[in-house]
Design a protein around this motif. Structure first.
Motif, PDB file in Angstrom:
ATOM      1  N   LYS A  20       0.830  -1.211   0.000  1.00 41.02           N
ATOM      2  CA  LYS A  20       0.000   0.000   0.000  1.00 41.02           C
ATOM      3  C   LYS A  20       0.861   1.256   0.000  1.00 41.02           C
ATOM      4  N   GLU A  21       1.975   1.234   0.726  1.00 38.62           N
ATOM      5  CA  GLU A  21       2.889   2.380   0.730  1.00 38.62           C
ATOM      6  C   GLU A  21       3.482   2.603  -0.663  1.00 38.62           C
ATOM      7  N   LEU A  22       3.840   1.516  -1.344  1.00 37.22           N
ATOM      8  CA  LEU A  22       4.372   1.626  -2.708  1.00 37.22           C
ATOM      9  C   LEU A  22       3.327   2.216  -3.646  1.00 37.22           C
ATOM     10  N   TYR A  23       2.087   1.699  -3.546  1.00 38.96           N
ATOM     11  CA  TYR A  23       1.008   2.205  -4.404  1.00 38.96           C
ATOM     12  C   TYR A  23       0.721   3.687  -4.152  1.00 38.96           C
ATOM     13  N   ASP A  24       0.858   4.112  -2.910  1.00 43.74           N
ATOM     14  CA  ASP A  24       0.533   5.499  -2.556  1.00 43.74           C
ATOM     15  C   ASP A  24       1.662   6.471  -2.848  1.00 43.74           C
ATOM     16  N   SER A  25       2.793   5.965  -3.310  1.00 47.07           N
ATOM     17  CA  SER A  25       3.942   6.837  -3.535  1.00 47.07           C
ATOM     18  C   SER A  25       3.738   7.702  -4.774  1.00 47.07           C
ATOM     19  N   LYS A  26       4.351   8.849  -4.762  1.00 42.29           N
ATOM     20  CA  LYS A  26       4.297   9.774  -5.899  1.00 42.29           C
ATOM     21  C   LYS A  26       4.950   9.155  -7.130  1.00 42.29           C
ATOM     22  N   ILE A  27       6.013   8.380  -6.917  1.00 47.51           N
ATOM     23  CA  ILE A  27       6.746   7.787  -8.050  1.00 47.51           C
ATOM     24  C   ILE A  27       5.887   6.757  -8.776  1.00 47.51           C
ATOM     25  N   PHE A  28       5.121   5.951  -8.025  1.00 50.40           N
ATOM     26  CA  PHE A  28       4.226   4.979  -8.673  1.00 50.40           C
ATOM     27  C   PHE A  28       3.230   5.709  -9.574  1.00 50.40           C
ATOM     28  N   ALA A  29       2.646   6.784  -9.064  1.00 51.43           N
ATOM     29  CA  ALA A  29       1.677   7.563  -9.857  1.00 51.43           C
ATOM     30  C   ALA A  29       2.342   8.163 -11.089  1.00 51.43           C
ATOM     31  N   GLU A  30       3.558   8.683 -10.922  1.00 51.14           N
ATOM     32  CA  GLU A  30       4.272   9.258 -12.060  1.00 51.14           C
ATOM     33  C   GLU A  30       4.609   8.195 -13.099  1.00 51.14           C
ATOM     34  N   ASN A  31       4.976   7.005 -12.630  1.00 53.56           N
ATOM     35  CA  ASN A  31       5.254   5.906 -13.560  1.00 53.56           C
ATOM     36  C   ASN A  31       4.014   5.535 -14.366  1.00 53.56           C
ATOM     37  N   LYS A  32       2.860   5.529 -13.717  1.00 54.72           N
ATOM     38  CA  LYS A  32       1.609   5.196 -14.409  1.00 54.72           C
ATOM     39  C   LYS A  32       1.330   6.232 -15.501  1.00 54.72           C
ATOM     40  N   ILE A  33       1.565   7.489 -15.195  1.00 59.37           N
ATOM     41  CA  ILE A  33       1.365   8.550 -16.191  1.00 59.37           C
ATOM     42  C   ILE A  33       2.341   8.369 -17.356  1.00 59.37           C
ATOM     43  N   LYS A  34       3.590   8.062 -17.029  1.00 63.09           N
ATOM     44  CA  LYS A  34       4.612   7.867 -18.066  1.00 63.09           C
ATOM     45  C   LYS A  34       4.258   6.682 -18.964  1.00 63.09           C
TER      46      LYS A  34
END
Length: 422
Positions: free
Chosen positions: A391-405
């Protein structure tokens, strides 16, 4: 635009046909599509269920039956003796493109349709490997490859969407020949692990990186919003009912564990695995245990997405169950299923996690377990932190940025590389 498509899209396995539908939805219904298949009854069902607003037609690639080796018993015994003594090597038969095309009964139909098309799309999946080359269904692989060979001869543009490649231990010479024929194709690659290395080993050095064909879901497949269960986990396993039998007491323990938490335990199969369904129905009687039933002989992709994205946890060994869980930020525990060894699923599963969490440190053991017993023990252990770490990994800013990329990579690929939009 006129687009031809080939790939494992006629399999009822959700992952294979789901990638095909997701790709079509992303390319849009303002093109003309012609699809080469190997199971006309199922693709016609897909057309009715998903593609009524598409101008699309299908044809099966039809092959002559394989010729069998008709050596006499005496000759066969002599050859076996020479192999055992090391006098003669047991060479594997490697069919050439010449032989594959000569086995195709409806070659004229394929040639005619490709003449009308601007591009041939090779739909994503993990089928260019030893497994598909060596198993009894390798004619399905050859039916996928034949349109590629013909398109290459006609100098048509050929684009592979996000595929996984290899291992090629026993099939490297076969794929060397095939990929040499399609040397000017664009090869989409869905992992940063082994696929590019395997492609390079058979002469392909121009792979481009993409997310898996089901990691970025088209909105048309997110249309369901009402789920049958309110508080539940998903349990998905396939391929070895004996493994379930050997661990049935442990599975029952897990069902009871979730019953004490007022949580439903939902068995979800990606295809109609009747033997597993029957066995679990007979052996698990707890009232929180459910088997998800689907109509028309296959699991609808939008149903699977809805079920997975609303689950508290997904337990699985299917790669695309892992894909759908991660992209929807759902905690997931996956068992890597051996295919000869673990390289095939290591390439797929760890490759997916590496892309999703690029730039973040993560321990793959947080998501991947060695077997059912180990997985269940990790859930029953109150000190285990796997779910919280995920859950911490999913909530990270980097995970969200990777999804956008990754979304940008896919959309650029679909709209610019395939459709030629500016």
């Amino acid at each position: 635009m006129k687009i031809a498509i080939c790939g494992p899209l006629a399999d009822r396995n959700l992952g294979d046909y789901g990638m095909f539908i997701n790709n079509l939805y992303e390319m849009g219904n303002n093109n003309d599509y012609f699809v080469f298949s190997y199971n006309s009854s199922f693709v016609n069902q897909l057309k009715c269920d998903y593609l009524n607003d598409f101008n699309i037609s299908f044809t099966d690639v039809v092959l002559k039956k394989k010729e069998t080796d008709r050596k006499s018993l005496y000759e066969s015994i002599k050859k076996a003796r020479r192999i055992l003594l090391g006098i003669e090597c047991k060479n594997k038969y490697i069919p050439t493109p010449f032989e594959l095309i000569n086995r195709c009964i409806n070659i004229n139909d394929i040639e005619s349709e490709l003449d009308k098309c601007d591009v041939l799309i090779v739909s994503g999946g993990g089928y260019f490997n030893d497994l598909w080359f060596e198993w009894e269904r390798n004619d399905d692989l050859f039916k996928i490859i034949i349109p590629i060979l013909i398109a290459a001869k006609k100098n048509k543009k050929i684009i592979f969407t996000a595929n996984g490649y290899g291992p090629f231990d026993n099939s490297n010479h076969f794929y060397e020949i095939i990929f040499k024929e399609a040397q000017h194709a664009i090869y989409g690659c869905r992992d940063n692990k082994l696929s590019e290395m395997y492609l390079s080993s058979v002469g392909v050095n121009n792979a481009i990186q993409l997310p898996d064909d089901l990691y970025i879901i088209n909105e048309r497949l997110n249309k369901y919003n009402e789920v049958k269960f309110s508080n539940y986990i998903i349990f998905e396993q396939y391929g070895n009912v004996e493994n379930l039998k050997n661990n049935i007491e442990k599975i029952k323990e897990l069902v009871i564990f979730y019953k004490m938490k007022n949580t439903d335990f939902v068995f979800l199969t990606f295809d109609q695995d009747y033997s597993t369904i029957e066995y679990l129905n007979e052996n698990i009687k707890e009232d929180n245990f459910h088997i998800y039933e689907f109509e028309n002989g296959y699991l609808k992709i939008e149903e699977a997405i809805l079920l997975i994205k609303n689950a508290k946890l997904v337990i699985c060994n299917r790669y695309h169950a892992l894909v759908l869980a991660v992209t929807n930020k759902v905690p997931v525990l996956n068992i890597m299923k051996p295919v000869y060894d673990l390289r095939y699923y290591y390439n797929k599963n760890i490759g997916l996690l590496d892309k999703a969490f690029d730039g973040l440190y993560y321990n793959a053991n947080t998501f991947i377990k060695g077997d059912i017993e180990m997985l269940i023990d990790s859930i029953l252990d109150e000190k285990n932190t796997d779910i919280n770490v995920q859950k911490e990994l999913y909530d990270s800013k980097i995970f969200a940025e990777n999804k956008i990329k990754l979304t940008g990579q896919r959309l650029d690929f679909m709209r610019k590389t395939i459709l030629g939009d500016k």
